[in-house]
Design a protein around this motif. Structure first.
Motif, PDB file in Angstrom:
ATOM      1  N   ALA A 188       0.798  -1.106  -0.078  1.00 53.75           N
ATOM      2  CA  ALA A 188       0.060   0.087   0.173  1.00 53.75           C
ATOM      3  C   ALA A 188       0.968   1.390  -0.166  1.00 53.75           C
ATOM      4  O   ALA A 188       0.654   2.220  -0.596  1.00 53.75           O
ATOM      5  CB  ALA A 188      -0.719  -0.027   1.227  1.00 53.75           C
ATOM      6  N   GLY A 189       2.004   1.312   0.929  1.00 54.91           N
ATOM      7  CA  GLY A 189       2.654   2.365   0.851  1.00 54.91           C
ATOM      8  C   GLY A 189       3.523   2.635  -0.541  1.00 54.91           C
ATOM      9  O   GLY A 189       3.476   3.720  -1.167  1.00 54.91           O
ATOM     10  N   VAL A 229      16.334   6.586  10.557  1.00 49.57           N
ATOM     11  CA  VAL A 229      17.009   5.265  10.008  1.00 49.57           C
ATOM     12  C   VAL A 229      16.299   3.786  10.363  1.00 49.57           C
ATOM     13  O   VAL A 229      16.700   2.938   9.953  1.00 49.57           O
ATOM     14  CB  VAL A 229      18.612   5.366  10.495  1.00 49.57           C
ATOM     15  N   SER A 230      15.681   4.009  11.732  1.00 49.13           N
ATOM     16  CA  SER A 230      14.966   2.757  12.146  1.00 49.13           C
ATOM     17  C   SER A 230      13.818   2.391  11.438  1.00 49.13           C
ATOM     18  O   SER A 230      13.234   1.531  11.412  1.00 49.13           O
ATOM     19  CB  SER A 230      14.865   3.198  13.597  1.00 49.13           C
ATOM     20  N   ASN A 231      13.485   3.491  10.611  1.00 48.26           N
ATOM     21  CA  ASN A 231      12.218   3.069   9.794  1.00 48.26           C
ATOM     22  C   ASN A 231      12.530   2.633   8.429  1.00 48.26           C
ATOM     23  O   ASN A 231      12.590   3.158   7.306  1.00 48.26           O
ATOM     24  CB  ASN A 231      11.260   4.347   9.632  1.00 48.26           C
ATOM     25  N   GLU A 232      13.155   1.130   8.434  1.00 43.67           N
ATOM     26  CA  GLU A 232      13.543   0.699   7.373  1.00 43.67           C
ATOM     27  C   GLU A 232      13.102   0.589   5.947  1.00 43.67           C
ATOM     28  O   GLU A 232      13.437   0.626   5.069  1.00 43.67           O
ATOM     29  CB  GLU A 232      14.207  -0.719   7.823  1.00 43.67           C
ATOM     30  N   VAL A 244      12.734   4.204   4.450  1.00 41.29           N
ATOM     31  CA  VAL A 244      14.342   4.185   3.619  1.00 41.29           C
ATOM     32  C   VAL A 244      14.388   3.372   2.548  1.00 41.29           C
ATOM     33  O   VAL A 244      15.001   4.065   1.533  1.00 41.29           O
ATOM     34  CB  VAL A 244      15.388   4.085   4.758  1.00 41.29           C
ATOM     35  N   LYS A 245      13.976   2.179   2.493  1.00 36.65           N
ATOM     36  CA  LYS A 245      13.945   1.532   1.506  1.00 36.65           C
ATOM     37  C   LYS A 245      13.221   1.842   0.099  1.00 36.65           C
ATOM     38  O   LYS A 245      13.689   1.694  -0.797  1.00 36.65           O
ATOM     39  CB  LYS A 245      13.866  -0.195   2.022  1.00 36.65           C
ATOM     40  N   LEU A 246      12.131   2.335   0.691  1.00 35.56           N
ATOM     41  CA  LEU A 246      11.188   2.585  -0.458  1.00 35.56           C
ATOM     42  C   LEU A 246      11.608   3.750  -1.128  1.00 35.56           C
ATOM     43  O   LEU A 246      11.574   3.855  -2.427  1.00 35.56           O
ATOM     44  CB  LEU A 246       9.673   2.950   0.056  1.00 35.56           C
ATOM     45  N   GLY A 256      14.019   6.152  -6.478  1.00 40.01           N
ATOM     46  CA  GLY A 256      15.108   7.197  -6.946  1.00 40.01           C
ATOM     47  C   GLY A 256      15.326   8.537  -6.471  1.00 40.01           C
ATOM     48  O   GLY A 256      15.935   9.198  -6.880  1.00 40.01           O
ATOM     49  N   PHE A 257      14.725   8.434  -5.042  1.00 37.41           N
ATOM     50  CA  PHE A 257      15.223   9.844  -4.244  1.00 37.41           C
ATOM     51  C   PHE A 257      16.735   9.669  -3.904  1.00 37.41           C
ATOM     52  O   PHE A 257      17.387   8.845  -3.965  1.00 37.41           O
ATOM     53  CB  PHE A 257      14.665   9.829  -2.814  1.00 37.41           C
ATOM     54  N   THR A 258      17.263  11.037  -4.178  1.00 39.83           N
ATOM     55  CA  THR A 258      18.515  11.007  -3.550  1.00 39.83           C
ATOM     56  C   THR A 258      18.676  11.494  -1.963  1.00 39.83           C
ATOM     57  O   THR A 258      17.960  12.395  -1.645  1.00 39.83           O
ATOM     58  CB  THR A 258      19.074  12.208  -4.224  1.00 39.83           C
ATOM     59  N   GLU A 259      19.757  10.597  -1.343  1.00 42.39           N
ATOM     60  CA  GLU A 259      19.787  10.967  -0.002  1.00 42.39           C
ATOM     61  C   GLU A 259      20.750  12.098   0.060  1.00 42.39           C
ATOM     62  O   GLU A 259      21.854  11.858  -0.295  1.00 42.39           O
ATOM     63  CB  GLU A 259      20.459   9.906   0.618  1.00 42.39           C
TER      64      GLU A 259
END
Length: 198
Positions: free
Chosen positions: A121-122, A148-151, A154-156, A161-164
């Motif tokens: 869904a996300g 960072v704990s919301n893995e 972060v993975k999504l 294609g988001f730039t960190e």
């Protein structure tokens, strides 16, 4: 003092909404503009995330509908529902991250009901968000605090294609954790192809 951004709803038509999809568990869902009838269900999802989980949003208080309205409903909001049952399973807002001269950069806040997590869904909402944000007139998307704990989050964003672009040390004192760093992600919405979603 933090930025004060005036409440404003867009008057843009998005001809591809409602957008339908199928989650990994076979549930057919639809994404569309928020309606007033969605308020209570959406509020309860965010209230649970803030109070019971306490590990993905910076707020430590979201007890009243007034709190919810002023934070989550100030700009454009979209909801994802189970087509068969009408149950609201998630949603997201889109609003300027900064005021005035920088208001072309947006921010979004995604929420998914606990029972609907892990089925895509996300991802379904996030993929639609990029097109929606661009078509609402934003040129970029910036997420200030992705812990960072919301893995899964972060993975999504990395997958899409988001730039960190940064890391905020000890950004949040999350429930059940010590001080936790947060990542910042940016997406240049002008790079999206001019396609109409189906």
């Amino acid at each position: 003092m933090a930025y004060v951004i005036k409440t404003k709803k867009s008057e843009v038509e998005l001809p591809y909404l409602p957008k339908n999809g199928i989650l990994k568990n076979g549930i057919a869902v639809t994404l569309d503009w928020y309606k007033e009838a969605d308020e209570r269900e959406l509020f309860e999802i965010l209230r649970y995330i803030v109070h019971e989980e306490g590990d993905s949003y910076p707020q430590d208080e979201m007890s009243t509908l007034e709190d919810f309205r002023s934070y989550y409903l100030s700009h454009d909001v979209f909801v994802c529902k189970n087509i068969s049952t009408g149950e609201l399973i998630g949603g997201f807002y889109v609003k300027p991250n900064f005021p005035g001269r920088c208001s072309h950069i947006c921010n979004a806040g995604f929420i998914v009901k606990t029972s609907s997590r892990g089925y895509g869904a996300g991802t379904f909402m996030a993929e639609a968000y990029l097109q929606i944000a661009r078509d609402l007139g934003y040129l970029g998307s910036f997420f200030n605090l992705v812990f960072v704990s919301n893995e899964s989050s972060v993975k999504l964003w990395r997958k899409l294609g988001f730039t960190e672009i940064g890391r905020v040390p000890k950004a949040g004192k999350l429930k059940g954790r010590d001080m936790t760093d947060a990542l910042q992600f940016y997406y240049d919405l002008t790079t999206l192809p001019k396609l109409i979603m189906k």
